[in-house]
Design an enzyme around this catalytic site. Structure first.
Site, mmCIF file in Angstrom:
data_model
loop_
_atom_site.group_PDB
_atom_site.id
_atom_site.type_symbol
_atom_site.label_atom_id
_atom_site.label_comp_id
_atom_site.label_asym_id
_atom_site.label_seq_id
_atom_site.Cartn_x
_atom_site.Cartn_y
_atom_site.Cartn_z
ATOM 1 N N GLU A 316 46.395 -49.671 35.427
ATOM 2 C CA GLU A 316 45.640 -48.712 34.610
ATOM 3 C C GLU A 316 46.612 -47.663 34.068
ATOM 4 O O GLU A 316 47.573 -47.296 34.747
ATOM 5 C CB GLU A 316 44.556 -48.038 35.451
ATOM 6 C CG GLU A 316 43.517 -49.044 35.956
ATOM 7 C CD GLU A 316 42.404 -48.418 36.803
ATOM 8 O OE1 GLU A 316 42.419 -47.192 37.009
ATOM 9 O OE2 GLU A 316 41.520 -49.178 37.246
ATOM 10 N N HIS A 346 37.687 -46.821 34.099
ATOM 11 C CA HIS A 346 37.585 -46.308 35.472
ATOM 12 C C HIS A 346 36.775 -45.000 35.528
ATOM 13 O O HIS A 346 37.259 -43.968 36.006
ATOM 14 C CB HIS A 346 38.986 -46.097 36.064
ATOM 15 C CG HIS A 346 38.997 -46.081 37.570
ATOM 16 N ND1 HIS A 346 40.045 -46.549 38.306
ATOM 17 C CD2 HIS A 346 38.088 -45.659 38.480
ATOM 18 C CE1 HIS A 346 39.801 -46.400 39.598
ATOM 19 N NE2 HIS A 346 38.592 -45.862 39.726
HETATM 20 N N1 LIG Z 1 34.987 -47.145 39.860
HETATM 21 C C1 LIG Z 1 35.092 -45.986 40.448
HETATM 22 O O1 LIG Z 1 35.236 -44.959 39.803
HETATM 23 C C2 LIG Z 1 35.006 -45.902 41.933
HETATM 24 C C3 LIG Z 1 35.445 -46.952 42.720
HETATM 25 N N2 LIG Z 1 35.356 -46.860 44.090
HETATM 26 C C4 LIG Z 1 35.793 -48.012 44.872
HETATM 27 O O2 LIG Z 1 34.670 -48.550 45.557
HETATM 28 C C5 LIG Z 1 35.065 -48.912 46.859
HETATM 29 C C6 LIG Z 1 33.849 -48.916 47.759
HETATM 30 O O3 LIG Z 1 33.405 -47.596 47.939
HETATM 31 P P1 LIG Z 1 32.400 -47.199 49.100
HETATM 32 O O4 LIG Z 1 31.129 -47.936 48.993
HETATM 33 O O5 LIG Z 1 32.342 -45.730 49.137
HETATM 34 O O6 LIG Z 1 33.207 -47.713 50.370
HETATM 35 P P2 LIG Z 1 32.660 -47.920 51.828
HETATM 36 O O7 LIG Z 1 33.851 -47.883 52.705
HETATM 37 O O8 LIG Z 1 31.528 -47.025 52.110
HETATM 38 O O9 LIG Z 1 32.101 -49.427 51.793
HETATM 39 C C7 LIG Z 1 32.909 -50.551 51.625
HETATM 40 C C8 LIG Z 1 32.226 -51.706 52.325
HETATM 41 O O10 LIG Z 1 32.991 -52.879 52.081
HETATM 42 C C9 LIG Z 1 33.025 -53.637 53.265
HETATM 43 N N3 LIG Z 1 34.171 -54.533 53.227
HETATM 44 C C10 LIG Z 1 35.475 -54.247 53.429
HETATM 45 N N4 LIG Z 1 36.230 -55.347 53.297
HETATM 46 C C11 LIG Z 1 35.380 -56.351 52.993
HETATM 47 C C12 LIG Z 1 35.568 -57.726 52.738
HETATM 48 N N5 LIG Z 1 36.775 -58.283 52.771
HETATM 49 N N6 LIG Z 1 34.470 -58.473 52.479
HETATM 50 C C13 LIG Z 1 33.235 -57.910 52.454
HETATM 51 N N7 LIG Z 1 33.001 -56.603 52.693
HETATM 52 C C14 LIG Z 1 34.069 -55.838 52.956
HETATM 53 C C15 LIG Z 1 33.087 -52.609 54.363
HETATM 54 O O11 LIG Z 1 32.672 -53.147 55.610
HETATM 55 C C16 LIG Z 1 32.149 -51.536 53.840
HETATM 56 O O12 LIG Z 1 30.818 -51.726 54.274
HETATM 57 C C17 LIG Z 1 36.125 -47.857 47.216
HETATM 58 O O13 LIG Z 1 36.999 -48.346 48.208
HETATM 59 C C18 LIG Z 1 36.833 -47.626 45.916
HETATM 60 O O14 LIG Z 1 37.935 -48.494 45.826
HETATM 61 C C19 LIG Z 1 34.828 -45.761 44.680
HETATM 62 C C20 LIG Z 1 34.383 -44.706 43.938
HETATM 63 C C21 LIG Z 1 34.489 -44.663 42.511
HETATM 64 O O1 LIG Z 2 37.602 -40.696 39.582
HETATM 65 C C1 LIG Z 2 38.669 -41.181 39.926
HETATM 66 O O2 LIG Z 2 39.746 -40.818 39.500
HETATM 67 C C2 LIG Z 2 38.729 -42.300 40.934
HETATM 68 C C3 LIG Z 2 37.394 -42.795 41.355
HETATM 69 C C4 LIG Z 2 37.601 -43.824 42.389
HETATM 70 O O3 LIG Z 2 37.959 -44.932 42.101
HETATM 71 C C5 LIG Z 2 37.436 -43.456 43.790
HETATM 72 O O4 LIG Z 2 36.808 -42.427 44.079
HETATM 73 O O5 LIG Z 2 37.933 -44.201 44.645
#
Ligand SMILES: NC(=O)C1=CN([C@@H]2O[C@H](COP(=O)(O)OP(=O)(O)OC[C@H]3O[C@@H](n4cnc5c(N)ncnc54)[C@H](O)[C@@H]3O)[C@@H](O)[C@H]2O)C=CC1
Ligand SMILES: O=C(O)CCC(=O)C(=O)O
Length: 468
Positions: A316, A346
């Site tokens: 990115e 993103h």
């Molecule tokens: N697009 C964006 O702006 C954003 C992206 N994210 C991404 O989303 C991801 C998830 O966020 P949350 O739900 O808060 O995380 P979280 O930690 O609450 O949930 C992740 C889940 O994935 C499961 N998991 C881990 N490895 C796995 C696998 N190999 N197979 C199946 N399940 C698996 C875990 O057990 C957990 O329940 C973050 O790690 C981040 O990378 C988060 C916030 C914003």
């Molecule tokens: O807002 C951002 O810069 C990152 C969001 C995201 O991917 C995260 O919270 O993990």
């Protein structure tokens, strides 16, 4: 290594209306409020102590990636020196900058690798103003006494809402219709446009975001199934399925909410597209490494999938501008040529609500750590909390000793502290690293140096800080 600064500040518990996280609400007042805060509390026996020396202006903070104003305000309000930049920095510039700072605040793009952190000789703490912490070498940081904090769920709702919008947008081919209209083309069609009511949503990763999305999707009449490596309580009528293959075979929409780990790299590749229902949709708002993009391009061209929404990419750009090109990702042009494909930069967590809440939550955690050594919410050090020193404790010092988790350390530390009264002491460990905090009384200024030198001489030492 010893911290070059004895950092200290008044502490106070206050509740902020901005944050959605319970752990986000505990923060010290601005340094500028120190005097009046102190005066108004002098009469109270348990008033927090204004720790000295009060050199908050010595603390240098670098905030990258457009960290929200709320976070900047809290840190500047403490009197720290705050440098702010909108974009992230390439490695060579990052190394130059990080040498000088005690604190760095980043979002998802800045890569704090072992190579970069090795140059950060003064760095005490990293604030990830986001959920993901995969961009930081957490293990290296812990082993060098650098605490890392994030905001574990302040943007979860924003991501879940984006995904709901994308499910409908894909089902109705809204992206393509809108692009056509922008070019002056009227194309009124219903072929392969669907309601989402009664369709099956397959959520991969049922954590904060996945489970929030589950509630929203059911409210829209969808059937929800999920796959997670952990057995988790289903919300509403959702149902956990035993394997990723099961999910792929049943879902009309597959949405990914797993962290970036070695296990999730290319989790959705050619084999998985094969397993998906013909005409299903894929949504990825997790991390770019989770989907094999060339395999997605093939599956889309073959008509296996009816559409996809991608918010995240393996590479990115560091900042805004015309950088999302084939130079950045070789398959860029092929990807852009697909129909019913939503591409977003993103922005899953990019709402005013989420960014303000994250700004408060992470800045509060940084202030708490810098001023009081409290590690609540740290993702790489043991979480240790201790009540503030009070005005009734004028000759106390707070000893913070980050050390390797090996036998006999507590005995040696307590031998060093033996001539002082240890009022309170807490120690906890996480893997190889342990964190000890002790408030000791009857400490004269000249004792501080001795305590520090003796602790620094222990073979277990990672970092010594003394707040007094
Ligand atoms: N697009 C964006 O702006 C954003 C992206 N994210 C991404 O989303 C991801 C998830 O966020 P949350 O739900 O808060 O995380 P979280 O930690 O609450 O949930 C992740 C889940 O994935 C499961 N998991 C881990 N490895 C796995 C696998 N190999 N197979 C199946 N399940 C698996 C875990 O057990 C957990 O329940 C973050 O790690 C981040 O990378 C988060 C916030 C914003
Ligand atoms: O807002 C951002 O810069 C990152 C969001 C995201 O991917 C995260 O919270 O993990």
């Amino acid at each position: 290594m010893s911290s070059p600064i004895n950092i200290s500040a008044p502490g106070k518990v206050s509740y902020s209306s901005l944050s959605v996280s319970p752990s986000a609400t505990f923060h010290s007042p601005p340094a500028s409020q120190g005097q009046s805060f102190m005066a108004s509390n002098l009469a109270h026996r348990a008033a927090p102590k204004h720790l000295k020396p009060f050199n908050t202006e010595d603390i240098k903070i670098l905030l990258l990636e457009n960290v929200n104003q709320t976070g900047q305000d809290i840190l500047k309000g403490q009197g720290y020196q705050v440098e702010f930049q909108k974009a992230s920095l390439p490695e060579d510039q990052l190394i130059e900058k990080i040498r000088d700072v005690h604190v760095i605040g980043i979002r998802s793009k800045t890569k704090l690798t072992a190579k970069v952190l090795a140059e950060a000789k003064n760095l005490l703490v990293v604030g990830c103003f986001c959920i993901g912490t995969n961009q930081v070498d957490l293990d290296y940081a812990a082993k060098h006494g650098i605490a890392v904090f994030n905001s574990p769920f302040a943007n979860s709702r924003s991501v879940a809402e984006l995904v709901i919008a994308e499910i409908i947008t894909l089902a109705r081919q809204l992206g393509d219709r809108s692009n056509e209209m922008h070019r002056g083309t009227w194309n009124k069609v219903s072929n392969k446009c669907w309601e989402i009511r009664g369709k099956t949503l397959g959520i991969v990763g049922y954590g904060h975001i996945g489970s929030q999305l589950s509630v929203l999707a059911e409210a829209m009449g969808m059937v929800v199934i999920y796959y997670d490596v952990v057995t988790l309580m289903a919300i509403g009528s959702a149902r956990q399925v035993p394997s990723l293959d099961d999910l792929l075979q049943q879902a009309d929409f597959v949405t990914l909410h797993v962290p970036e780990t070695p296990e999730t790299k290319n989790m959705i590749s050619a084999k998985q597209f094969e397993k998906m229902k013909s005409g299903a949709y894929l949504i990825n708002a997790s991390r770019g490494t989770v989907v094999d993009i060339p395999a997605l391009i093939k599956a889309s061209r073959a008509g296996k999938i009816a559409g996809a929404a991608l918010d995240v990419f393996p590479n990115e750009p560091a900042g805004n501008g015309d950088y999302f090109n084939a130079e950045l990702n070789t398959w860029g042009d092929d990807l852009r040529s697909l129909s019913n494909l939503i591409l977003t930069p993103h922005i899953g967590g990019s709402t005013e609500e989420a960014q303000r809440a994250i700004g408060v939550e992470v800045a509060d955690a940084l202030v708490r750590y810098i001023n009081q050594g409290i590690t609540l919410g740290s993702v790489n050090l043991p979480e240790v909390n201790m009540r503030s020193l009070t005005l009734d404790e004028p000759n106390h010092a707070r000893i913070i000793y980050i050390h390797r988790n090996v036998p006999g350390v507590l005995r040696k530390v307590n031998e060093i502290l033996a001539d002082h009264n240890v009022d309170k002491q807490i120690s906890d460990s996480k893997g190889d690293i342990a964190y000890l905090m002790a408030d000791v009384s009857a400490v004269k200024p000249e004792d501080i140096k001795d305590i520090r030198d003796n602790l620094d001489a222990l073979s277990s030492r990672v970092l010594t800080r003394i707040l007094y």
